[in-house]
Design an enzyme around this catalytic site. Structure first.
Site, PDB file in Angstrom:
ATOM      1  NE  ARG A  28      -3.939  -0.385   0.644  1.00 43.90           N
ATOM      2  CZ  ARG A  28      -5.034  -0.525   1.379  1.00 43.90           C
ATOM      3  NH1 ARG A  28      -5.261  -1.653   2.014  1.00 43.90           N
ATOM      4  NH2 ARG A  28      -5.914   0.439   1.475  1.00 43.90           N
ATOM      5  NE  ARG A  32      -6.026   6.336   3.796  1.00 46.84           N
ATOM      6  CZ  ARG A  32      -6.854   5.475   4.363  1.00 46.84           C
ATOM      7  NH1 ARG A  32      -8.011   5.887   4.848  1.00 46.84           N
ATOM      8  NH2 ARG A  32      -6.521   4.206   4.481  1.00 46.84           N
ATOM      9  NE  ARG A  41      -9.700   9.310  -1.431  1.00 47.12           N
ATOM     10  CZ  ARG A  41     -10.936   9.738  -1.623  1.00 47.12           C
ATOM     11  NH1 ARG A  41     -11.173  10.742  -2.424  1.00 47.12           N
ATOM     12  NH2 ARG A  41     -11.954   9.150  -1.006  1.00 47.12           N
ATOM     13  CG  ASP A  78      -9.549  -1.039  -3.256  1.00 41.51           C
ATOM     14  OD1 ASP A  78      -8.826  -0.518  -2.386  1.00 41.51           O
ATOM     15  OD2 ASP A  78     -10.387  -1.928  -2.988  1.00 41.51           O
ATOM     16  CE1 TYR A 153     -13.637  -5.271   2.888  1.00 38.45           C
ATOM     17  CE2 TYR A 153     -12.355  -6.966   1.760  1.00 38.45           C
ATOM     18  CZ  TYR A 153     -12.449  -5.969   2.722  1.00 38.45           C
ATOM     19  OH  TYR A 153     -11.370  -5.664   3.505  1.00 38.45           O
TER      20      TYR A 153
HETATM   21  O1  CP3 Z   1       0.072   1.517  -3.276  1.00 40.89           O
HETATM   22  C1  CP3 Z   1      -0.882   0.759  -3.249  1.00 40.89           C
HETATM   23  O2  CP3 Z   1      -0.770  -0.418  -2.876  1.00 40.89           O
HETATM   24  C2  CP3 Z   1      -2.205   1.316  -3.649  1.00 40.89           C
HETATM   25  C3  CP3 Z   1      -3.159   0.398  -4.309  1.00 40.89           C
HETATM   26  C4  CP3 Z   1      -4.059  -0.374  -3.350  1.00 40.89           C
HETATM   27  C5  CP3 Z   1      -5.149   0.175  -2.611  1.00 40.89           C
HETATM   28  N1  CP3 Z   1      -5.830  -0.855  -2.023  1.00 40.89           N
HETATM   29  C6  CP3 Z   1      -5.510   1.603  -2.531  1.00 40.89           C
HETATM   30  C7  CP3 Z   1      -6.425   2.096  -1.466  1.00 40.89           C
HETATM   31  C8  CP3 Z   1      -4.048  -1.753  -3.133  1.00 40.89           C
HETATM   32  C9  CP3 Z   1      -3.051  -2.777  -3.620  1.00 40.89           C
HETATM   33  C10 CP3 Z   1      -5.182  -2.038  -2.304  1.00 40.89           C
HETATM   34  C11 CP3 Z   1      -5.547  -3.398  -1.900  1.00 40.89           C
HETATM   35  C12 CP3 Z   1      -6.682  -3.619  -1.004  1.00 40.89           C
HETATM   36  N2  CP3 Z   1      -7.864  -2.914  -0.935  1.00 40.89           N
HETATM   37  C13 CP3 Z   1      -6.771  -4.701  -0.100  1.00 40.89           C
HETATM   38  C14 CP3 Z   1      -5.712  -5.776   0.072  1.00 40.89           C
HETATM   39  C15 CP3 Z   1      -4.549  -5.308   0.858  1.00 40.89           C
HETATM   40  C16 CP3 Z   1      -4.803  -5.213   2.336  1.00 40.89           C
HETATM   41  O3  CP3 Z   1      -4.609  -4.123   2.877  1.00 40.89           O
HETATM   42  O4  CP3 Z   1      -5.141  -6.233   2.954  1.00 40.89           O
HETATM   43  C17 CP3 Z   1      -8.015  -4.602   0.561  1.00 40.89           C
HETATM   44  C18 CP3 Z   1      -8.529  -5.541   1.627  1.00 40.89           C
HETATM   45  C19 CP3 Z   1      -8.694  -3.485   0.019  1.00 40.89           C
HETATM   46  C20 CP3 Z   1     -10.066  -2.996   0.346  1.00 40.89           C
HETATM   47  C21 CP3 Z   1     -10.061  -1.622   0.872  1.00 40.89           C
HETATM   48  N3  CP3 Z   1      -9.749  -0.496   0.149  1.00 40.89           N
HETATM   49  C22 CP3 Z   1     -10.367  -1.212   2.193  1.00 40.89           C
HETATM   50  C23 CP3 Z   1     -10.756  -2.140   3.322  1.00 40.89           C
HETATM   51  C24 CP3 Z   1     -10.238   0.184   2.241  1.00 40.89           C
HETATM   52  C25 CP3 Z   1     -10.532   1.095   3.397  1.00 40.89           C
HETATM   53  C26 CP3 Z   1      -9.534   0.971   4.463  1.00 40.89           C
HETATM   54  C27 CP3 Z   1      -8.153   1.442   4.056  1.00 40.89           C
HETATM   55  O5  CP3 Z   1      -7.214   0.632   4.066  1.00 40.89           O
HETATM   56  O6  CP3 Z   1      -8.033   2.605   3.708  1.00 40.89           O
HETATM   57  C28 CP3 Z   1      -9.798   0.605   0.942  1.00 40.89           C
HETATM   58  C29 CP3 Z   1      -9.526   2.001   0.539  1.00 40.89           C
HETATM   59  C30 CP3 Z   1      -8.204   2.284  -0.115  1.00 40.89           C
HETATM   60  N4  CP3 Z   1      -7.605   1.501  -1.059  1.00 40.89           N
HETATM   61  C31 CP3 Z   1      -7.395   3.434   0.101  1.00 40.89           C
HETATM   62  C32 CP3 Z   1      -6.286   3.317  -0.741  1.00 40.89           C
HETATM   63  C33 CP3 Z   1      -5.165   4.308  -0.912  1.00 40.89           C
HETATM   64  C34 CP3 Z   1      -7.741   4.595   1.026  1.00 40.89           C
HETATM   65  C35 CP3 Z   1      -8.954   5.321   0.527  1.00 40.89           C
HETATM   66  C36 CP3 Z   1      -8.759   6.806   0.331  1.00 40.89           C
HETATM   67  O7  CP3 Z   1      -7.655   7.262  -0.026  1.00 40.89           O
HETATM   68  O8  CP3 Z   1      -9.749   7.514   0.506  1.00 40.89           O
END
Ligand code: CP3
Length: 345
Positions: A28, A32, A41, A78, A153
């Site tokens: 990730r 943020r 964002r 995502d 999910y």
């Molecule tokens: O650099 C990177 O890796 C960015 C790409 C990326 C994101 N999500 C961006 C994101 C990747 C590879 C993911 C994978 C992801 N998404 C997973 C598997 C990895 C893990 O952490 O277990 C999962 C379970 C998700 C689902 C998801 N997306 C959740 C549960 C959430 C909210 C909680 C959180 O971690 O923020 C997201 C949102 C998300 N995905 C954000 C980002 C940068 C934050 C949202 C925002 O910026 O408003």
């Protein structure tokens, strides 16, 4: 004689090469904790608009590589773009995470697998754009969520500490659950193959909820669908390099690696170093596994643990990473220091 292609150290490690210093990326890594990410964002409304904007998604994919000496970029997207593209709308609520209308056993017919790739075209365009902007020695990582994790999910409608809704659905509605997994396996194969064709060098399967499953459920819901994706992908693209990340697999991790055929496994931070080094096949790539909170706290505890990880996996293919995603509170100076420690000593 044509010049040797520039080697990508991280890709080479996935393929089994042992390096003096492990190549690294940070799970990730675009997110943020970076002010430049928060700035982009803030300009878009919904988080998914960012995922579906090739220009902005390319920009945020590249942001961490401008700051840190990392060996890979990971596509900014995502895991939940897949249910969204299947027609189960996904929203991201601030402070709450993803929200979906929970899938019912009779709701599978409404999914539109035939439309999914077309809807994911902007994400594939991001892959192409990143590839052309990336230095040749950097590896480009594509990804998708593994079927069980995505299903938790889709069925639960949001994240939950125990995935109870999906676990009950799988037990009470085995046929509907199997049909859902089939859709996710097929869509993931086509989506990952398209990412490779667009320029990805390696893909990671995020099985972030490989937890809370007994050994029968683990084989059926985690190993088997991941195995089918690897097999299906390699039918289209023989030798496609794949990293599997079964978070929480614990004692099942060796079986996961063996049965799925992945090239490397991501270790979560609870996997003991001596267990991983001592029981997993020496040719299997290992990725991980610093606790992200050690990176938040920083200082000697972080540096000592990072060195212990490097030293435990010396002599085998190892990619340094966190054992789960970097958290928003992480100080940038700590990331800079971690990169120095891993790369320099
Ligand atoms: O650099 C990177 O890796 C960015 C790409 C990326 C994101 N999500 C961006 C994101 C990747 C590879 C993911 C994978 C992801 N998404 C997973 C598997 C990895 C893990 O952490 O277990 C999962 C379970 C998700 C689902 C998801 N997306 C959740 C549960 C959430 C909210 C909680 C959180 O971690 O923020 C997201 C949102 C998300 N995905 C954000 C980002 C940068 C934050 C949202 C925002 O910026 O408003």
């Amino acid at each position: 004689m044509s010049p040797a292609p520039t080697e990508k150290p991280l890709l080479a490690t996935v393929l089994g090469k042992v390096q003096d210093r492990p190549p690294m990326w940070i799970m990730r890594q675009a997110g943020r904790y970076l002010p430049e990410y928060r700035e982009v964002r803030a300009k878009v409304g919904d988080f998914l608009d960012l995922c579906y904007s090739p220009r902005l998604a390319t920009e945020v994919t590249l942001q961490p590589l401008r700051r840190f000496d990392l060996d890979a970029a990971i596509l900014f997207s995502d895991i939940l773009v897949v249910p969204d593209a299947l027609g189960q709308k996904v929203r991201f609520e601030t402070g709450e995470g993803p929200v979906l209308e929970p899938l019912q056993p009779d709701g599978l017919g409404a999914l539109q697998p035939e439309k999914a790739l077309e809807r994911l075209a902007p994400v594939l365009e991001t892959v192409t754009r990143v590839k052309s902007a990336l230095a040749p020695e950097k590896t480009l990582i594509g990804f998708c969520g593994s079927p069980w994790t995505v299903a938790t999910y889709m069925i639960g409608g949001r994240g939950s500490p125990d995935q109870a809704a999906a676990r009950l659905f799988a037990l009470r509605e085995p046929e509907a659950f199997a049909a859902l997994v089939d859709v996710l396996v097929d869509t993931s194969i086509a989506y990952l193959a398209a990412q490779f064709r667009a320029g990805a060098d390696v893909v990671q399967l995020f099985e972030s909820w490989a937890l809370n499953l007994d050994d029968i459920a683990f084989v059926e819901r985690v190993i088997e669908p991941n195995r089918r994706i690897v097999e299906g992908l390699r039918r289209l693209l023989p030798d496609a390099p794949v990293i599997g990340f079964p978070r929480g697999a614990a004692g099942m991790i060796g079986k996961y690696a063996e049965m799925t055929g992945v090239n490397a496994v991501g270790l979560d931070y609870a996997v003991p170093l001596q267990f991983a080094a001592g029981t997993l096949p020496p040719t299997l790539g290992l990725q991980g596994n610093l606790d992200p909170l050690r990176l938040v706290a920083g200082g000697p505890q972080m540096e000592d643990r990072a060195r212990a990880i490097v030293s435990a996996f010396r002599g085998r293919p190892h990619i340094f990473n966190l054992g789960h995603g970097i958290v928003p509170e992480t100080p940038i100076a700590h990331v800079e220091r971690l990169v120095e420690v891993v790369k320099g000593g």
